[in-house]
Design a protein around this motif. Structure first.
Motif, PDB file in Angstrom:
ATOM      1  N   PHE A 136       0.828  -1.197   0.000  1.00 19.81           N
ATOM      2  CA  PHE A 136       0.000   0.000   0.000  1.00 19.81           C
ATOM      3  C   PHE A 136       0.871   1.259   0.000  1.00 19.81           C
ATOM      4  O   PHE A 136       0.710   2.151  -0.830  1.00 19.81           O
ATOM      5  CB  PHE A 136      -0.909  -0.029   1.237  1.00 19.81           C
ATOM      6  CG  PHE A 136      -1.701   1.225   1.447  1.00 19.81           C
ATOM      7  CD1 PHE A 136      -2.744   1.552   0.604  1.00 19.81           C
ATOM      8  CD2 PHE A 136      -1.393   2.079   2.501  1.00 19.81           C
ATOM      9  CE1 PHE A 136      -3.476   2.709   0.799  1.00 19.81           C
ATOM     10  CE2 PHE A 136      -2.127   3.245   2.699  1.00 19.81           C
ATOM     11  CZ  PHE A 136      -3.159   3.549   1.846  1.00 19.81           C
ATOM     12  N   LEU A 139       2.873   2.020  -3.220  1.00 16.79           N
ATOM     13  CA  LEU A 139       2.018   2.589  -4.268  1.00 16.79           C
ATOM     14  C   LEU A 139       1.735   4.069  -4.002  1.00 16.79           C
ATOM     15  O   LEU A 139       1.871   4.921  -4.870  1.00 16.79           O
ATOM     16  CB  LEU A 139       0.707   1.802  -4.288  1.00 16.79           C
ATOM     17  CG  LEU A 139      -0.006   1.680  -5.615  1.00 16.79           C
ATOM     18  CD1 LEU A 139       0.803   0.774  -6.512  1.00 16.79           C
ATOM     19  CD2 LEU A 139      -1.373   1.071  -5.415  1.00 16.79           C
ATOM     20  N   ILE A 140       1.328   4.356  -2.760  1.00 19.70           N
ATOM     21  CA  ILE A 140       0.966   5.720  -2.390  1.00 19.70           C
ATOM     22  C   ILE A 140       2.202   6.636  -2.404  1.00 19.70           C
ATOM     23  O   ILE A 140       2.139   7.772  -2.877  1.00 19.70           O
ATOM     24  CB  ILE A 140       0.297   5.741  -0.992  1.00 19.70           C
ATOM     25  CG1 ILE A 140      -1.035   5.007  -1.023  1.00 19.70           C
ATOM     26  CG2 ILE A 140       0.116   7.162  -0.491  1.00 19.70           C
ATOM     27  CD1 ILE A 140      -2.172   5.780  -1.627  1.00 19.70           C
ATOM     28  N   ILE A 216      -6.102   4.352  -2.329  1.00 25.29           N
ATOM     29  CA  ILE A 216      -5.349   4.126  -3.554  1.00 25.29           C
ATOM     30  C   ILE A 216      -6.105   4.727  -4.728  1.00 25.29           C
ATOM     31  O   ILE A 216      -5.565   5.509  -5.503  1.00 25.29           O
ATOM     32  CB  ILE A 216      -5.094   2.619  -3.777  1.00 25.29           C
ATOM     33  CG1 ILE A 216      -4.108   2.103  -2.731  1.00 25.29           C
ATOM     34  CG2 ILE A 216      -4.559   2.363  -5.186  1.00 25.29           C
ATOM     35  CD1 ILE A 216      -3.959   0.612  -2.715  1.00 25.29           C
ATOM     36  N   THR A 220      -4.101   7.722  -6.526  1.00 34.40           N
ATOM     37  CA  THR A 220      -3.246   7.395  -7.660  1.00 34.40           C
ATOM     38  C   THR A 220      -4.002   6.613  -8.730  1.00 34.40           C
ATOM     39  O   THR A 220      -4.917   5.844  -8.431  1.00 34.40           O
ATOM     40  CB  THR A 220      -2.006   6.569  -7.211  1.00 34.40           C
ATOM     41  OG1 THR A 220      -1.554   5.791  -8.301  1.00 34.40           O
ATOM     42  CG2 THR A 220      -2.319   5.659  -6.067  1.00 34.40           C
TER      43      THR A 220
END
Ligand code: UDP
Ligand code: MG
Length: 302
Positions: A136, A139-140, A216, A220
């Motif tokens: 997580f 990705l962030i 998420i 993004t």
């Protein structure tokens, strides 16, 4: 003046403790402050505890939501209600060491506009949990352009940064990442995550998963690009397989290779389904934003 925003959801037994501890620390340092509790639709006696505190000191205020809107909304409500020149957001369970508020405040005085609390340790977490958390945050962090693995909601924001955040029109916002995305002169301060004072965490695996997916998709668009990438890979694979198929046809051995066809079919259809799901998530986010519902609804104020 310093505003301290404290989101609280079913924290009946922590309100008094939190308020006394923080007031004591800030009084000792002679920092002018206000405490702002945001009762996130608690079903226990949290609101009454907040009123009790307000009656003791009038620089302790509170607002109460009409239902549970989640911690993100509670933070935004706190930011919007705060009057201070700088605002600290801190958890009600005192897992964020309140002594650090003083250090944050001094850094703000020294000219920093955002002081982020970063976790030295991430507390107790199971293997699967920390793996999921890692994916997580990777990705962030990528989307926010800064490392958020140890980021937390414990931070001090200058009035300018607060205004930048509350004036953003988006409803699905991820405070932790957005407050780093807005920029400003920032610095970090490390702290150790403590055990909870009372009660237990409000997060279940289910709510954490939902929280992760929400953040998420609202922060993004990497998953959508991943779909395109998968499409590209599948295209190359299909191309190779087609050449093999044509070759076999010409060579007269075309009947073999049925397994490949089946496997390929299965893979493609599952990828299509997953991709549709991902796109669906984004469409639902657009739908939610376009409805323009408020982030939260306040029902009571002290
Ligand atoms: N909280 C909230 N609304 C929610 C869930 C949590 O305002 O829907 C508050 C909670 O009262 C606490 C803070 O957010 O002050 C952090 O919650 P918790 O301690 O449950 O999370 P953890 O520390 O385990 O991440
Ligand atoms: Mg906690």
């Amino acid at each position: 003046m310093l505003s301290v925003v404290i989101p609280a959801y079913n924290e009946k037994n922590n309100i008094k403790k939190a308020s006394e501890t923080i007031c004591c620390i800030l009084d000792r340092e002679a920092i002018p402050f206000e405490l702002l509790f945001v009762d996130d639709g608690s079903s226990d006696g949290t609101w009454n505890e907040i009123i009790d505190q307000h009656e003791i000191r009038n620089n302790i205020r509170g607002i109460s939501f009409s239902r549970n809107f989640g911690k993100e909304s509670a933070i935004y409500a706190g930011l919007a209600e705060s009057k201070g020149d700088c605002v600290v957001v801190i958890d009600c369970d005192l897992q964020h060491p309140p002594e650090k508020i003083v250090d944050m405040y001094n850094l703000w005085k020294a000219g920093f506009e955002i002081v982020e609390g970063v976790k030295n340790n991430r507390g107790k977490e199971s293997g699967l949990h920390s793996f999921a958390a890692k994916c997580f945050y990777d990705l962030i962090s990528d989307a926010a352009g800064s490392d958020l693995r140890h980021a937390s909601d414990y931070k001090l924001l200058d009035r300018k940064a607060v205004n930048a955040l509350i004036n953003m029109p988006e409803k699905n916002s991820f405070f932790r990442a957005l407050s780093s995305w807005i920029g400003f002169k920032s610095t970090q301060i490390e702290y150790d995550v403590r055990e909870r004072e009372d009660g237990e965490t409000k997060w279940t695996t289910r709510s954490l998963t939902r929280y992760a997916i929400n953040n998420i998709t609202s922060f993004t668009s990497a998953p959508i690009h991943a779909v395109t990438l998968l499409g590209g890979i599948l295209f190359i694979l299909s191309f190779i397989l087609s050449i093999i198929a044509i070759y076999q046809k010409i060579a007269g051995t075309a009947l073999k290779g049925f397994t490949t066809v089946i496997i390929f079919q299965c893979i493609t259809s599952s990828i299509i389904m997953i991709s549709l799901g991902i796109i669906g998530f984004y469409i639902s986010k657009i739908y939610e934003e376009i409805k323009g519902r408020p982030r939260y609804i306040v029902s009571k104020r002290t």
